[in-house]
Design an enzyme around this catalytic site. Sequence first.
Site, PDB file in Angstrom:
ATOM      1  N   TYR A  76     -24.515  17.835   4.458  1.00 34.87           N
ATOM      2  CA  TYR A  76     -25.838  19.051   4.797  1.00 34.87           C
ATOM      3  C   TYR A  76     -25.232  19.818   5.874  1.00 34.87           C
ATOM      4  O   TYR A  76     -24.429  19.382   6.737  1.00 34.87           O
ATOM      5  CB  TYR A  76     -27.239  18.284   4.861  1.00 34.87           C
ATOM      6  CG  TYR A  76     -27.305  17.129   6.056  1.00 34.87           C
ATOM      7  CD1 TYR A  76     -27.260  17.502   7.410  1.00 34.87           C
ATOM      8  CD2 TYR A  76     -27.459  15.935   5.471  1.00 34.87           C
ATOM      9  CE1 TYR A  76     -27.378  16.360   8.176  1.00 34.87           C
ATOM     10  CE2 TYR A  76     -27.702  14.768   6.427  1.00 34.87           C
ATOM     11  CZ  TYR A  76     -27.809  15.020   8.117  1.00 34.87           C
ATOM     12  OH  TYR A  76     -28.020  14.290   8.629  1.00 34.87           O
ATOM     13  N   CYS A  77     -25.722  21.101   6.114  1.00 35.62           N
ATOM     14  CA  CYS A  77     -25.223  21.882   7.035  1.00 35.62           C
ATOM     15  C   CYS A  77     -23.929  21.960   7.368  1.00 35.62           C
ATOM     16  O   CYS A  77     -23.293  21.846   8.143  1.00 35.62           O
ATOM     17  CB  CYS A  77     -26.229  21.849   8.457  1.00 35.62           C
ATOM     18  SG  CYS A  77     -26.185  22.981   9.623  1.00 35.62           S
TER      19      CYS A  77
END
Length: 279
Positions: A147-148
Site C-alpha cells: 500500500y502507498c
Amino acid sequence: MSEIHPLLKTEQYRFIDQSTLGPEFSALQSFAMDDALCMSVGQGTSPTTARLWVHHNTVVLGIPDARLPYIAESVEYLKTQGYQVIVRNSGGLGVVLDEGVLNLSLIFPDSKTVNIHEGYDAMVAFVRYLFKDYTDRIEAYEITQSYCPGTYDLSIDGKKFAGISQRRVKNGSAVQVYLDITGNGSARGRIMRDFYKIGKRDEMTRFHYPDIDPEVMASLNELLDTDLTVSKVRDMMLMTLHEWSGDISMQQLDGAEIEWFHKRFEQMIERNKKALESL
C-alpha cells in the site's frame, strides 16, 4: 554508513515527541503540526526539527483514494474494522497507522533551494543509520504491490516496512516516514487490500490504484526477529540526533507557531469535509 547526509548535519536539533499522546491525538492535528513547523523552520526561527508521532487505529488516505468509485462503501468498511479515516495533505495513498507504527517527520529549511529528492535521500540515510546495528540490508525502491507504493519504499529482502512522503510549506519541508515496528505487516496490508477491492470493484479508473499483496509487507520485528518497541526506537532516534549535533531542544510549539497550527488545523478539517463530503 560512514557519511551523514548533508541535510542531517546541523548544530542543533529540535525534538518534539508526540508518540505517547494516546488515541485522542488526531492525525489532522499531526499534519497541521508539521505545516506550522515547516513555516518556523523555513524562516529560521526554529532549528531543524524531528517530530515523532503515533496514531491509534487510523487509516490516512491520499487525495486520489477519496476519488474511488465506491469510496463511501470502502470507508464504511474501515470503520467496521475499528479505524478512523482522514485524508492527508501530503503526497501518496492510504496507509495504516496503529500503536505499533512510529511516524517521524524531519523538518528541514531551504526547500526552495534544496532538490526534493535530497529530502527523501536524507530520510533513507537516517533510517539506515538508525538500524545499522540490526541490519545492513535496508533498500529503497518501489514495492509495487504494497500500500502507498513509491520510489522511496524501505524494505528488507523485498518486504516493505516503511514509506516516505514529503510536504513543502513556505521555505520548509517535512519529510515524513512511517515505520512498522511491531505487529503484523501482512494484516495491515489485508486491510488496505480489501479497502481498494471494495472501493474500486471492477470499475475502470483514470488513476492506477495498487493491487496489494499483503505478503510483501512486514514489521521490523518480523523481519529482524527482534523485540524492538516504539519507545525503544524513539530513544534510538533521540540518541542519534544528539550524537550528530550535541545540542537538542525540547521546545514545544510557541508564539506564532501556535497560531499557524490552529489555522492549518482548521484547513485540514475543511479539506477533509470536502474530500469526504459525499459519505
